[in-house]
Design a protein around this motif. Structure first.
Motif, PDB file in Angstrom:
ATOM      1  N   VAL A 242       0.844  -1.207   0.000  1.00  0.00           N
ATOM      2  CA  VAL A 242       0.000   0.000   0.000  1.00  0.00           C
ATOM      3  C   VAL A 242       0.877   1.255   0.000  1.00  0.00           C
ATOM      4  N   ALA A 243       1.890   1.264   0.863  1.00  0.00           N
ATOM      5  CA  ALA A 243       2.797   2.413   0.927  1.00  0.00           C
ATOM      6  C   ALA A 243       3.517   2.610  -0.402  1.00  0.00           C
ATOM      7  N   ALA A 244       3.945   1.513  -1.021  1.00  0.00           N
ATOM      8  CA  ALA A 244       4.629   1.601  -2.309  1.00  0.00           C
ATOM      9  C   ALA A 244       3.694   2.147  -3.382  1.00  0.00           C
ATOM     10  N   PHE A 245       2.443   1.713  -3.381  1.00  0.00           N
ATOM     11  CA  PHE A 245       1.477   2.188  -4.367  1.00  0.00           C
ATOM     12  C   PHE A 245       1.216   3.685  -4.211  1.00  0.00           C
ATOM     13  N   ILE A 246       1.046   4.118  -2.961  1.00  0.00           N
ATOM     14  CA  ILE A 246       0.810   5.549  -2.701  1.00  0.00           C
ATOM     15  C   ILE A 246       1.989   6.383  -3.180  1.00  0.00           C
ATOM     16  N   MET A 247       3.190   5.942  -2.851  1.00  0.00           N
ATOM     17  CA  MET A 247       4.363   6.718  -3.226  1.00  0.00           C
ATOM     18  C   MET A 247       4.656   6.624  -4.721  1.00  0.00           C
ATOM     19  N   TRP A 248       4.304   5.515  -5.345  1.00  0.00           N
ATOM     20  CA  TRP A 248       4.447   5.416  -6.795  1.00  0.00           C
ATOM     21  C   TRP A 248       3.634   6.493  -7.495  1.00  0.00           C
ATOM     22  N   ARG A 249       2.430   6.714  -7.036  1.00  0.00           N
ATOM     23  CA  ARG A 249       1.567   7.741  -7.622  1.00  0.00           C
ATOM     24  C   ARG A 249       2.136   9.144  -7.408  1.00  0.00           C
ATOM     25  N   ARG A 250       2.924   9.318  -6.349  1.00  0.00           N
ATOM     26  CA  ARG A 250       3.458  10.633  -6.029  1.00  0.00           C
ATOM     27  C   ARG A 250       4.787  10.938  -6.730  1.00  0.00           C
TER      28      ARG A 250
END
Length: 218
Positions: free
Chosen positions: A33-41
Motif C-alpha cells: 500500500v505504501a509503495a502504491f501511494i508513493m508510486w503515484r506521487r
C-alpha cells in the motif's frame, strides 16, 4: 548452509505450517500500500532514485511475506536483502541530492554505512531487551545524525528525517517486544513492525521527494 532450515523466531508462529503467522503475513500488505501511494506521487517527476526506492519498498513487502509464510533460511534472505538495499539506496540519495555530493563521493560515503553499523550494533546489543532488533538500531541513529547536521541548511528536510527516525524507533520497539510479551499477548507485536515500518519507509521517500521539489523551485 541449509537453505530450507525452518526458522521459528516470532511469537505468533507455533508450527511450521504456511499460515502459522497469519497476522504477520497479511500485514505485509502495508508495504505494498505504501509503495502504491508513493508510486503515484513520484512517477513522472524525474526522480529515478525515488522510483527505485518505491520498487524496493514493494520488494520488502514481498520478501517479508515469504519469510512469514515459508519461514526458512532462503526466505529470511529474501526478507532482509531488500531492507538493506533500501537503506543503502536512500543513504546514497540523501548524500547525492541533499548533501549535494558528487556521485563518487556519495557512493563512498554510503559504503561507510557498513563499518558504521558493524561498530554500533555491538553497542546496541548491550541494551536490555533489544535482542535481535539491535541490528536495526543504527539506522534511526544515523537518520537523527543527518537531521541534526541538516537542520540549519534544510530545516524542513531535517524535520522530516527526524520524524521518520521517531517512527522507526517505535517500530523497532514493537519488534523487540514480540517475544518478551508473548505470554500476555499471544499474537505478538511483530505485525506492528510491519505497519510502522511501511509507514516510515513511505514517509522517507516523501521527505526525499519534497526536498527535490523544493530545491528545484528555489
Amino acid at each position: 548452509m541449509d537453505w530450507f532450515q525452518e526458522i521459528d523466531g516470532y511469537c505468533e508462529r507455533l508450527s511450521p505450517d504456511y499460515w502459522a503467522e497469519p497476522i504477520n503475513a497479511v500485514t505485509n500488505a502495508a508495504f505494498i500500500v505504501a509503495a502504491f501511494i508513493m508510486w503515484r506521487r513520484v512517477r513522472g517527476q524525474g526522480m529515478p532514485l525515488a522510483v527505485a526506492l518505491v520498487v524496493i519498498l514493494a520488494a520488502i513487502g514481498l520478501g517479508s511475506y515469504l519469510f512469514h509464510t515459508h519461514a526458512q533460511v532462503w526466505a529470511a534472505l529474501a526478507d532482509v536483502a531488500p531492507i538493506l538495499l533500501y537503506i543503502l539506496v536512500y543513504i546514497y540519495a540523501i548524500n547525492r541530492d541533499v548533501w549535494q555530493m558528487r556521485p563518487l563521493y556519495a557512493g563512498v560515503a554510503t559504503a561507510l554505512f557498513v563499518p558504521y553499523s558493524t561498530a554500533t550494533i555491538p553497542v546496541f546489543q548491550l541494551v536490555p531487551g533489544l535482542g535481535g532488533s539491535a541490528a536495526y538500531a543504527p539506522v534511526p541513529l544515523l537518520i537523527l545524525i543527518y537531521a541534526v547536521f541538516l537542520r540549519r541548511r534544510f530545516p524542513e528536510t531535517a524535520a522530516g528525517l527526524a520524524f521518520g527516525a521517531v517512527i522507526l524507533i517505535a517500530s523497532i520497539t514493537f519488534r523487540a517486544l514480540d517475544e518478551p510479551i508473548c505470554v500476555q499477548f499471544e499474537t505478538g507485536t511483530h505485525f506492528m513492525w510491519h505497519i510502522l515500518n511501511a509507514t516510515m519507509l513511505g514517509w522517507m521517500i516523501e521527505v526525499y521527494r519534497r526536498h527535490l521539489k523544493r530545491t528545484s523551485q528555489a
